[in-house]
Design a protein around this motif. Structure first.
Motif, mmCIF file in Angstrom:
data_model
loop_
_atom_site.group_PDB
_atom_site.id
_atom_site.type_symbol
_atom_site.label_atom_id
_atom_site.label_comp_id
_atom_site.label_asym_id
_atom_site.label_seq_id
_atom_site.Cartn_x
_atom_site.Cartn_y
_atom_site.Cartn_z
ATOM 1 N N GLY A 1 -4.669 -31.481 52.146
ATOM 2 C CA GLY A 1 -3.544 -32.028 51.563
ATOM 3 C C GLY A 1 -3.230 -31.617 50.015
ATOM 4 N N SER A 2 -2.811 -32.594 49.149
ATOM 5 C CA SER A 2 -2.140 -32.249 47.758
ATOM 6 C C SER A 2 -3.492 -32.235 46.701
ATOM 7 C CB SER A 2 -1.286 -33.225 47.177
ATOM 8 O OG SER A 2 -1.851 -34.365 47.171
ATOM 9 N N LEU A 3 -3.380 -31.756 45.615
ATOM 10 C CA LEU A 3 -4.470 -31.646 44.684
ATOM 11 C C LEU A 3 -4.765 -33.006 43.729
ATOM 12 C CD1 LEU A 3 -4.164 -28.117 43.119
ATOM 13 C CD2 LEU A 3 -6.179 -29.223 44.364
ATOM 14 N N GLY A 4 -3.897 -34.199 44.103
ATOM 15 C CA GLY A 4 -3.933 -35.391 43.552
ATOM 16 C C GLY A 4 -5.150 -35.961 43.292
ATOM 17 N N ASP A 5 -6.300 -35.828 44.073
ATOM 18 C CA ASP A 5 -7.551 -36.258 44.035
ATOM 19 C C ASP A 5 -8.712 -35.243 44.106
ATOM 20 O OD1 ASP A 5 -8.284 -36.128 46.790
ATOM 21 O OD2 ASP A 5 -7.150 -37.552 47.174
ATOM 22 N N ASP A 6 -9.893 -35.740 43.877
ATOM 23 C CA ASP A 6 -10.916 -34.543 43.883
ATOM 24 C C ASP A 6 -11.860 -35.019 45.227
ATOM 25 O OD1 ASP A 6 -12.121 -32.652 42.645
ATOM 26 O OD2 ASP A 6 -13.917 -33.794 41.692
ATOM 27 N N TYR B 1 -4.441 -26.577 52.954
ATOM 28 C CA TYR B 1 -5.939 -26.813 52.609
ATOM 29 C C TYR B 1 -6.084 -26.130 51.053
ATOM 30 C CZ TYR B 1 -6.673 -28.350 57.240
ATOM 31 O OH TYR B 1 -6.713 -28.811 58.250
ATOM 32 N N HIS B 2 -7.085 -26.743 50.347
ATOM 33 C CA HIS B 2 -7.432 -26.190 49.044
ATOM 34 C C HIS B 2 -8.933 -25.898 48.979
ATOM 35 C CE1 HIS B 2 -3.620 -28.184 47.866
ATOM 36 N NE2 HIS B 2 -3.500 -27.354 47.096
ATOM 37 N N PHE B 3 -9.304 -24.546 48.531
ATOM 38 C CA PHE B 3 -10.483 -24.243 48.664
ATOM 39 C C PHE B 3 -11.208 -24.023 47.413
ATOM 40 C CE2 PHE B 3 -8.644 -23.092 52.666
ATOM 41 C CZ PHE B 3 -9.804 -23.381 53.656
ATOM 42 N N ARG B 4 -12.321 -23.933 47.021
ATOM 43 C CA ARG B 4 -12.845 -23.775 45.722
ATOM 44 C C ARG B 4 -14.170 -23.435 45.896
ATOM 45 N NH1 ARG B 4 -13.313 -29.537 42.200
ATOM 46 N NH2 ARG B 4 -15.039 -30.389 43.552
ATOM 47 N N VAL B 5 -14.875 -22.503 44.871
ATOM 48 C CA VAL B 5 -16.099 -21.717 45.226
ATOM 49 C C VAL B 5 -17.034 -21.903 43.890
ATOM 50 C CG1 VAL B 5 -17.610 -19.574 45.607
ATOM 51 C CG2 VAL B 5 -15.241 -20.183 46.786
#
Length: 102
Positions: A11-16, A41-45
């Motif tokens: 979803g959105s980047l509104g929360d963590d 989807y959002h991915f981070r590394v």
């Protein structure tokens, strides 16, 4: 090489609300399966043990009815110890995975 943690968020980047895909990955590549069609989807590394997270990368899955599948490969040549295969390119594909069975 080091170890990495990969996180995913739907979803959105509104929360963590990221969830960890892997907290001890030694490769710099990961494949996440069983995602929902037509969903962002959002991915981070980050590098372990305590590196900062990368900026999020957004990726949207394709609709369920999208036909972007490969057709069967064709045999180009063969000899006693090898075979050469060819297949049609899929637009937008970054790489291909080839499996074989004896």
């Amino acid at each position: 090489g080091g170890q990495y943690e990969v996180q995913i968020k739907e979803g959105s980047l509104g929360d963590d609300s990221y969830q960890s895909l892997s907290s001890s990955l030694s490769s710099t590549m990961v494949k996440k399966r069983n995602l929902t069609p037509s969903t962002t989807y959002h991915f981070r590394v980050r590098s372990l043990p305590d590196g900062p997270y990368t900026p999020p990368l957004a990726a949207e899955t394709l609709p369920a009815d999208t036909e972007e599948r490969l057709s069967a490969p064709t045999l180009v040549s063969r000899d006693a110890e090898s075979v050469t295969l060819r297949w049609s390119e899929v637009p937008g594909a970054d790489s291909y995975e080839v499996s074989m069975r004896a």
